[in-house]
Design an enzyme around this catalytic site. Structure first.
Site, short mmCIF file in Angstrom:
data_model
loop_
_atom_site.label_atom_id
_atom_site.label_comp_id
_atom_site.label_asym_id
_atom_site.label_seq_id
_atom_site.Cartn_x
_atom_site.Cartn_y
_atom_site.Cartn_z
N ASN A 59 0.93 -1.05 0.12
CA ASN A 59 0.03 -0.03 0.10
C ASN A 59 0.96 1.29 0.05
O ASN A 59 1.62 1.63 1.15
CB ASN A 59 -0.87 0.03 1.24
CG ASN A 59 -1.78 1.30 1.45
OD1 ASN A 59 -1.77 2.08 0.31
ND2 ASN A 59 -2.27 1.35 2.43
N LYS A 71 0.31 4.16 -0.24
CA LYS A 71 -0.53 5.49 0.34
C LYS A 71 -0.04 6.68 -0.51
O LYS A 71 -0.22 6.33 -1.85
CB LYS A 71 0.23 5.63 1.88
CG LYS A 71 -0.28 4.42 2.49
CD LYS A 71 0.09 4.50 4.05
CE LYS A 71 -0.04 3.30 4.96
NZ LYS A 71 0.04 3.37 6.22
N HIS A 95 -9.43 1.58 4.64
CA HIS A 95 -8.16 1.58 5.66
C HIS A 95 -8.27 2.59 6.58
O HIS A 95 -9.06 3.43 6.68
CB HIS A 95 -6.92 2.10 4.56
CG HIS A 95 -5.83 1.92 5.25
ND1 HIS A 95 -5.20 2.97 5.95
CD2 HIS A 95 -4.66 1.06 5.00
CE1 HIS A 95 -4.11 2.55 6.56
NE2 HIS A 95 -3.70 1.48 5.90
N GLU A 140 -6.53 4.97 7.85
CA GLU A 140 -6.47 6.29 7.49
C GLU A 140 -7.54 6.94 7.04
O GLU A 140 -7.97 8.11 7.15
CB GLU A 140 -5.06 6.16 6.84
CG GLU A 140 -4.08 6.15 7.48
CD GLU A 140 -2.71 5.56 6.70
OE1 GLU A 140 -2.91 5.44 5.45
OE2 GLU A 140 -1.90 4.96 7.48
N GLU A 182 -5.30 -4.75 10.33
CA GLU A 182 -4.53 -3.84 10.77
C GLU A 182 -4.47 -3.03 12.10
O GLU A 182 -5.65 -2.18 11.93
CB GLU A 182 -4.24 -2.61 9.64
CG GLU A 182 -4.02 -3.28 8.14
CD GLU A 182 -3.45 -2.25 7.26
OE1 GLU A 182 -2.28 -2.49 6.91
OE2 GLU A 182 -3.97 -1.33 6.98
N GLY A 216 2.49 2.45 10.95
CA GLY A 216 3.42 3.20 10.63
C GLY A 216 4.34 3.73 11.99
O GLY A 216 4.70 4.80 12.10
N SER A 264 3.16 -1.93 10.18
CA SER A 264 4.77 -2.04 10.54
C SER A 264 5.31 -3.53 10.15
O SER A 264 6.40 -4.07 10.83
CB SER A 264 5.13 -1.92 12.01
OG SER A 264 4.63 -0.44 12.30
P1 13P Z 1 3.03 0.41 7.65
O1 13P Z 1 3.40 -1.01 6.95
O2 13P Z 1 3.97 1.61 7.28
O3 13P Z 1 3.01 0.34 9.17
O4 13P Z 1 1.61 0.50 7.34
C1 13P Z 1 0.63 -0.49 7.32
C2 13P Z 1 -0.44 -0.12 6.15
O5 13P Z 1 -1.33 0.81 6.89
C3 13P Z 1 -0.83 -0.86 5.42
O6 13P Z 1 -2.04 -0.52 4.58
#
Ligand code: 13P
Length: 251
Positions: free
Chosen positions: A9, A11, A94, A96, A166, A172, A213
């Site tokens: 992803n 982002k 997601h 976010e 997640e 992150g 992560s």
């Molecule tokens: P990270 O791997 O940067 O923690 O992000 C995970 C994520 O949100 C994947 O959709």
């Protein structure tokens, strides 16, 4: 047999030029992958990503989709528009999106239905916040997200769905759920709400990814867990070598 699925992803990262360069680096490193490999890139990079991935087994993914087929929804993109760009997968709900853009289980449900109707596969994200986890609400929260997010879908629909678990506190932050914890939580989801909604066979066949992560160092351990069928990778998917190590977790 279900096949593990590792999806990057990206982002809101990478320009078109950077997309071409990164995919060019990734392609040779993942060519012998046993798992399914998906790159979910920003809308503006879908076309260049598709071209850069041509001739490989990697699949193209987007990061969101609107529920309506067309209309006055400024800033949104429909499932048919994604189909036209040869998109195969789309991330929906997601954390976010839920946190910053007001996405709810209801909108997740509507977007998922629209994606499936258009023939896309949906990666539906669920996860608890730190507060919820500390209050001992993890399993309840996940069950509710799934119950509402997948409401009205059938066993047959479930074949075109991947769930990404997640935990919000792990995204992150460099903090991962332990492999055992992630395995247990996914197991509870699968044997609980998903089985209840779709039956045992469909629940067992459903691929559930871990995300948060996940990186070159911990991927092997996470992927060795029986309930974990893949990963949704943020930060580490932006580095070709790290992403390749994750994709090649079984080598
Ligand atoms: P990270 O791997 O940067 O923690 O992000 C995970 C994520 O949100 C994947 O959709």
């Amino acid at each position: 047999m279900k096949r593990d699925i590792i999806a990057g992803n990206w982002k809101m990262n990478k320009t078109q030029e950077e997309t071409k360069a990164l995919i060019k680096e990734i392609v040779p490193l993942v060519k012998d992958a046993n798992c399914e490999v998906v790159l979910c890139v920003p809308y503006t990079n879908l076309e260049v990503a598709r071209k850069a991935m041509r001739g490989t087994k990697m699949q193209l993914g987007a990061q969101n989709v609107h529920w309506a087929p067309k209309g006055a929804f400024t800033g949104e993109v429909s499932a048919e528009m994604l189909k036209e760009l040869k998109v195969k997968y789309v991330i929906i709900g997601h954390s976010e999106r839920r946190q910053y853009f007001g996405e709810t289980d209801m909108s997740v449900n509507a977007r998922t239905k629209a994606a499936l109707e258009a023939g896309l596969k949906a990666i539906v994200c669920v996860g608890e916040t730190l507060e919820q986890r500390e209050a001992g609400e993890t399993n309840r929260v996940l069950a509710e997200q799934i119950e509402k997010g997948l409401a009205g879908l059938t066993k047959k629909d479930l074949k075109n769905i991947v769930i990404a678990y997640e935990p919000v506190w792990a995204i992150g932050t460099g903090k991962t759920a332990t492999a055992e914890d992630a395995n247990e939580t996914i197991g509870v989801m699968r044997k609980g709400i998903i089985r209840q909604m779709f039956g045992k066979y469909a629940a067992n066949s459903l691929r559930i990814q871990y995300g948060g992560s996940m990186n070159a160092k911990n991927a092997k351990e996470l992927m060795a867990m029986p309930e974990i069928d893949g990963g949704l990778i943020g930060g580490a998917s932006l580095k070709a070598e790290d992403f390749a190590v994750i994709v090649n977790y079984d080598k």
